[in-house]
Design a protein around this motif. Sequence first.
Motif, short mmCIF file in Angstrom:
data_model
loop_
_atom_site.label_atom_id
_atom_site.label_comp_id
_atom_site.label_asym_id
_atom_site.label_seq_id
_atom_site.Cartn_x
_atom_site.Cartn_y
_atom_site.Cartn_z
N UNK A 1 0.71 -1.10 0.14
CA UNK A 1 -0.06 0.04 -0.17
C UNK A 1 0.78 1.29 0.22
N UNK A 2 0.17 2.17 -0.61
CA UNK A 2 1.13 3.58 -0.61
C UNK A 2 0.69 4.30 0.56
N UNK A 3 1.12 5.49 0.98
CA UNK A 3 0.86 6.26 2.17
C UNK A 3 -0.56 6.68 2.31
N UNK A 4 -1.36 6.91 1.27
CA UNK A 4 -2.58 7.31 1.42
C UNK A 4 -3.41 5.96 1.85
N UNK A 5 -3.15 5.00 1.29
CA UNK A 5 -3.97 3.64 1.43
C UNK A 5 -3.59 3.17 2.90
N UNK A 6 -2.30 3.45 3.23
CA UNK A 6 -1.96 3.02 4.73
C UNK A 6 -2.77 3.57 5.42
N UNK A 7 -2.94 4.88 5.24
CA UNK A 7 -3.94 5.72 6.28
C UNK A 7 -5.27 5.33 6.31
N UNK A 8 -5.82 4.71 5.15
CA UNK A 8 -7.41 4.11 4.99
C UNK A 8 -7.36 2.63 5.85
N UNK A 9 -6.11 1.90 5.48
CA UNK A 9 -6.20 0.77 6.34
C UNK A 9 -6.13 0.91 7.75
N UNK A 10 -5.14 1.76 8.41
CA UNK A 10 -5.12 1.95 9.74
C UNK A 10 -6.30 2.49 10.30
N UNK A 11 -7.01 3.17 9.66
CA UNK A 11 -8.40 3.83 9.93
C UNK A 11 -9.42 2.60 10.15
#
Length: 179
Positions: free
Chosen positions: A120-130
Motif C-alpha cells: 500500500x502507498x501512504x494514502x492507502x496505509x492511512x485508510x487501512x489503519x483507519x
Amino acid sequence: MKKQLDDICISKKEIQKLISDLTEEMKVIFAECFQKINYNFKNIFVELFDGGKAELVLTEPENILESGIEIVVAPPGKVIKNLIALSGGEQAFVAIAIYFAILTIKPVPFCILDEVDAPLDDANVGKFTKMIRQFSDNSQFIIVTHNKQTMASVDVIYGVTMQEAGVSKLVPVDFRSLN
C-alpha cells in the motif's frame, strides 16, 4: 435378528433424515451469512477505494454448499476482467475488504495480519489503519509490519532485537502510557 435389522433400518432412516435436515439448515445459514458478507464487502470496498463496485458471486448458486465464490471488482474508473490485472495495493485492498466484511459478521478476539500493508502507498496505509481502528473495538490486532505510518498509528509496538548473537529480546513500547 429380524427385530435388530428393523432397528438398524429405522436408525438409518432417522440418521438420513437428520443429515438432510442439517444440510438444509446449513444451506440457509450459509446463504444468510454469504448475503451479509457480500453486502458488507460492497460497502467496505467502496470505502477503501473511494468508489467503484464489488461483489461476491456464487459460481453454482443452485448447489450452494459446493459452489465456488468469484470476486468481481471494479475500482473507480477501471474495468477489471481478472484480479491479476489489479496492482498489488489494489489486490491487498480487495483481500482486506473481504476480511473485514467477514469480521463484521463474526468478530474474533484477535487477528494476526502479516505485512498486509506492504503493497500500500501512504494514502492507502492511512485508510487501512483507519479500518483497523474501526474494528479494534471488537477485535485485537497483531500487525507484523515495517511500515512507519502503520507503526505510528498503534497503541503498542513490540520490537525484536538481538543484542547478543542468537539471543532475541522483546522490546515493548506502550504509547497509551505516554498520554
